[in-house]
Design an enzyme around this catalytic site. Structure first.
Site, PDB file in Angstrom:
ATOM      1  N   GLU A 280       0.817  -1.222   0.000  1.00 56.53           N
ATOM      2  CA  GLU A 280       0.000   0.000   0.000  1.00 56.53           C
ATOM      3  C   GLU A 280       0.850   1.271   0.000  1.00 56.53           C
ATOM      4  OE1 GLU A 280      -2.852  -0.612   3.176  1.00 56.53           O
ATOM      5  OE2 GLU A 280      -3.503  -2.510   2.308  1.00 56.53           O
TER       6      GLU A 280
ATOM      7  N   ASN B 199       2.124  -4.630  -3.488  1.00 58.12           N
ATOM      8  CA  ASN B 199       0.756  -5.091  -3.243  1.00 58.12           C
ATOM      9  C   ASN B 199      -0.096  -3.899  -2.822  1.00 58.12           C
ATOM     10  OD1 ASN B 199      -1.022  -7.442  -2.768  1.00 58.12           O
ATOM     11  ND2 ASN B 199      -0.943  -6.838  -0.602  1.00 58.12           N
TER      12      ASN B 199
ATOM     13  N   HIS C 209     -10.158  -6.327  -2.635  1.00 55.53           N
ATOM     14  CA  HIS C 209     -11.221  -6.131  -1.637  1.00 55.53           C
ATOM     15  C   HIS C 209     -12.370  -5.390  -2.317  1.00 55.53           C
ATOM     16  CE1 HIS C 209      -8.954  -7.559   1.778  1.00 55.53           C
ATOM     17  NE2 HIS C 209      -7.933  -6.808   1.433  1.00 55.53           N
TER      18      HIS C 209
ATOM     19  N   GLU D  47      -5.866 -10.763  -1.832  1.00 55.02           N
ATOM     20  CA  GLU D  47      -6.698 -10.606  -0.626  1.00 55.02           C
ATOM     21  C   GLU D  47      -8.180 -10.494  -0.998  1.00 55.02           C
ATOM     22  OE1 GLU D  47      -5.350  -7.325   1.831  1.00 55.02           O
ATOM     23  OE2 GLU D  47      -3.241  -7.764   1.448  1.00 55.02           O
TER      24      GLU D  47
ATOM     25  N   ASP E 211     -12.000 -10.436  -1.294  1.00 63.69           N
ATOM     26  CA  ASP E 211     -13.298 -10.645  -0.645  1.00 63.69           C
ATOM     27  C   ASP E 211     -14.294  -9.660  -1.245  1.00 63.69           C
ATOM     28  OD1 ASP E 211     -12.445  -8.333   0.727  1.00 63.69           O
ATOM     29  OD2 ASP E 211     -12.184  -9.359   2.643  1.00 63.69           O
TER      30      ASP E 211
HETATM   31  O1  9MR Z   1      -7.286  -8.725   8.088  1.00 58.44           O
HETATM   32  C1  9MR Z   1      -6.364  -7.924   8.787  1.00 58.44           C
HETATM   33  C2  9MR Z   1      -6.948  -7.530  10.120  1.00 58.44           C
HETATM   34  O2  9MR Z   1      -7.063  -8.666  10.949  1.00 58.44           O
HETATM   35  C3  9MR Z   1      -6.072  -6.486  10.781  1.00 58.44           C
HETATM   36  O3  9MR Z   1      -6.694  -6.040  11.973  1.00 58.44           O
HETATM   37  C4  9MR Z   1      -5.857  -5.328   9.838  1.00 58.44           C
HETATM   38  C5  9MR Z   1      -5.003  -4.266  10.504  1.00 58.44           C
HETATM   39  O4  9MR Z   1      -4.433  -3.386   9.660  1.00 58.44           O
HETATM   40  O5  9MR Z   1      -5.245  -5.800   8.643  1.00 58.44           O
HETATM   41  C6  9MR Z   1      -6.061  -6.685   7.948  1.00 58.44           C
HETATM   42  O6  9MR Z   1      -5.435  -7.104   6.740  1.00 58.44           O
HETATM   43  C7  9MR Z   1      -5.164  -6.089   5.785  1.00 58.44           C
HETATM   44  C8  9MR Z   1      -3.942  -6.514   5.011  1.00 58.44           C
HETATM   45  O7  9MR Z   1      -2.891  -6.786   5.889  1.00 58.44           O
HETATM   46  C9  9MR Z   1      -3.534  -5.463   4.003  1.00 58.44           C
HETATM   47  N1  9MR Z   1      -4.624  -5.110   3.140  1.00 58.44           N
HETATM   48  C10 9MR Z   1      -5.884  -4.786   3.791  1.00 58.44           C
HETATM   49  C11 9MR Z   1      -6.280  -5.901   4.758  1.00 58.44           C
HETATM   50  C12 9MR Z   1      -7.622  -5.617   5.366  1.00 58.44           C
HETATM   51  O8  9MR Z   1      -7.558  -4.458   6.153  1.00 58.44           O
END
Ligand code: 9MR
Length: 386
Positions: A187, A230, A266, A295, A297
């Site tokens: 990001e 990513n 997402h 990722e 969903d």
């Molecule tokens: O799914 C993850 C969640 O459990 C965490 O609390 C969160 C914190 O930043 O991150 C989520 O995963 C993220 C991923 O690492 C990067 N892309 C976005 C995902 C969803 O927020």
């Protein structure tokens, strides 16, 4: 009176026979015993002469040379045997949902906590799965000691550079030969019409070359690992994905070890479907990069109805098809596979239902749709003669 054989997947994998009542010529046969849900949703008919679709996603993906993955929550893997069983049965790739992030691996400066991440690597080895490493550099979930040290000036810019290099080197070496690919920087760009590199501590103190440096350090630590960038909201062609395209082109030209581009995927049904995802991935493919959905969903406002269910099937399939259409798209990973454990409800009020299985691990239409596409799509490396 004919018999329609419908195999119902689920805990019992029962075979249920429904009688088909007499029907007028040309009219659709009527089921005299209605299934609990429409047949397209929960059941898969295996008809003679058609490919078998009711197989685990990893099995169906294999003929395409595609890894099919899920994010894994290590607490749940430890506590829920049903979850564990599904992770091993359905998937050929795993990504730690949180366990490989910097704050998880090094909560205290210099003290690494490898436990949960090592456990995932070992689980994957036992189950013949590959591990996608997530993530080395990210503005979120960096340890508090790092953010605080930079903010109060006790960590200088020069020291931050050493810390970042050391973190990348230590982590990538620790998992050398065990992690197939790394999201080296996650990001990195801002959103909107004019994306720029995000104003993180890394940009502020290391300058814009921190991305190239991070890739070089990771490559030195494990020359066989595939190195990815990513991000989210880059599934279609838009200013942000174009910013990545330009960056990737530049890095490749400079021979920086960038090997892949990860598209998080997402999706949210209230926004337009990224229908030009195939075209978007194609341009990265032409740079010689691997691509992956990392990722995926598809969330919506609850409660579900048949419109949303259909939209979700279409959304998952749009991304999967984009991947199958792209020669070097190597992996399709969902960010959780059951609504029992998904990050979505905790982050988006009123939304949910974002994964392919319901809270009881039952396949939803989205899961059936993924199976259909994987089972029936031609193998791009064969039989594509005109
Ligand atoms: O799914 C993850 C969640 O459990 C965490 O609390 C969160 C914190 O930043 O991150 C989520 O995963 C993220 C991923 O690492 C990067 N892309 C976005 C995902 C969803 O927020």
């Amino acid at each position: 009176m004919g018999k329609l054989r419908i195999v119902v997947a689920g805990a019992l994998a029962a075979t249920v026979l429904y009688s088909v009542g007499p029907s007028a010529a040309g009219a659709a046969p009527q089921l005299t015993a209605a299934p609990a849900r429409p047949a397209t949703g929960s059941s898969v008919a295996h008809l003679p002469g058609t490919p078998s679709t009711d197989l685990p996603l990893r099995t169906l993906a294999r003929k395409h040379g595609l890894g099919f993955g899920t994010a894994v929550d290590m607490d749940v893997l430890d506590s829920d045997p049903e979850y564990r069983e599904h992770v091993s049965r359905e998937f050929s790739a795993v990504t730690a949902e949180n366990a490989m992030k910097w704050e998880s691996l090094e909560p205290t400066r210099g003290e690494y906590n490898w436990g949960p991440a090592d456990e995932l690597v070992e689980f994957a080895r036992r189950n013949g799965q590959k591990v996608h490493g997530h993530t080395l550099i990210w503005h979120n979930q960096a340890p508090a000691w790092l953010n605080e040290g930079v903010a109060d000036g006790s960590i200088s810019s020069a020291e931050l550079r050493d810390i970042v290099r050391n973190h990348i080197t230590t982590v990538v070496k620790h998992f050398r030969g065990k992690v197939r690919a790394w999201d080296v920087v996650n990001e990195a760009f801002t959103d909107g019409d004019n994306p720029v590199l995000r104003d993180s501590i890394f940009l502020q103190h290391l300058g814009p070359n921190y991305i190239a440096d991070a890739l070089r350090w990771a490559h030195a630590a494990d020359p066989n690992a595939k190195l990815f960038l990513n991000d989210y909201a880059i599934d279609n062609i838009n200013p942000k994905s174009t910013a990545y395209y330009e960056l990737a082109k530049q890095l490749r030209k400079q021979r920086v070890p960038l090997h892949g581009m990860g598209f998080q995927g997402h999706l949210d049904l209230q926004y337009p479907l990224p229908i030009d995802a195939p075209q978007n991935l194609a341009r990265f493919d032409r740079l010689g990069l691997q691509t992956a959905f990392t990722e995926v969903d598809v969330r919506y406002f609850l409660p579900v109805d048949t419109y949303k269910e259909a939209g979700q099937v279409g959304s998952f399939n749009t991304l999967l098809q984009a991947c199958l259409l792209t020669p070097r798209c190597v992996m399709f990973t969902v960010w959780g596979f059951t609504d029992k454990y998904s990050w979505v409800p905790g982050w988006f009020e009123g939304q949910g239902g974002a994964t392919p299985m319901d809270e009881n691990f039952q396949p939803k239409p989205a899961y059936r749709g993924l199976q259909q596409v994987l089972a029936v799509a031609a193998d791009p490396n064969s039989r594509r003669g005109f």
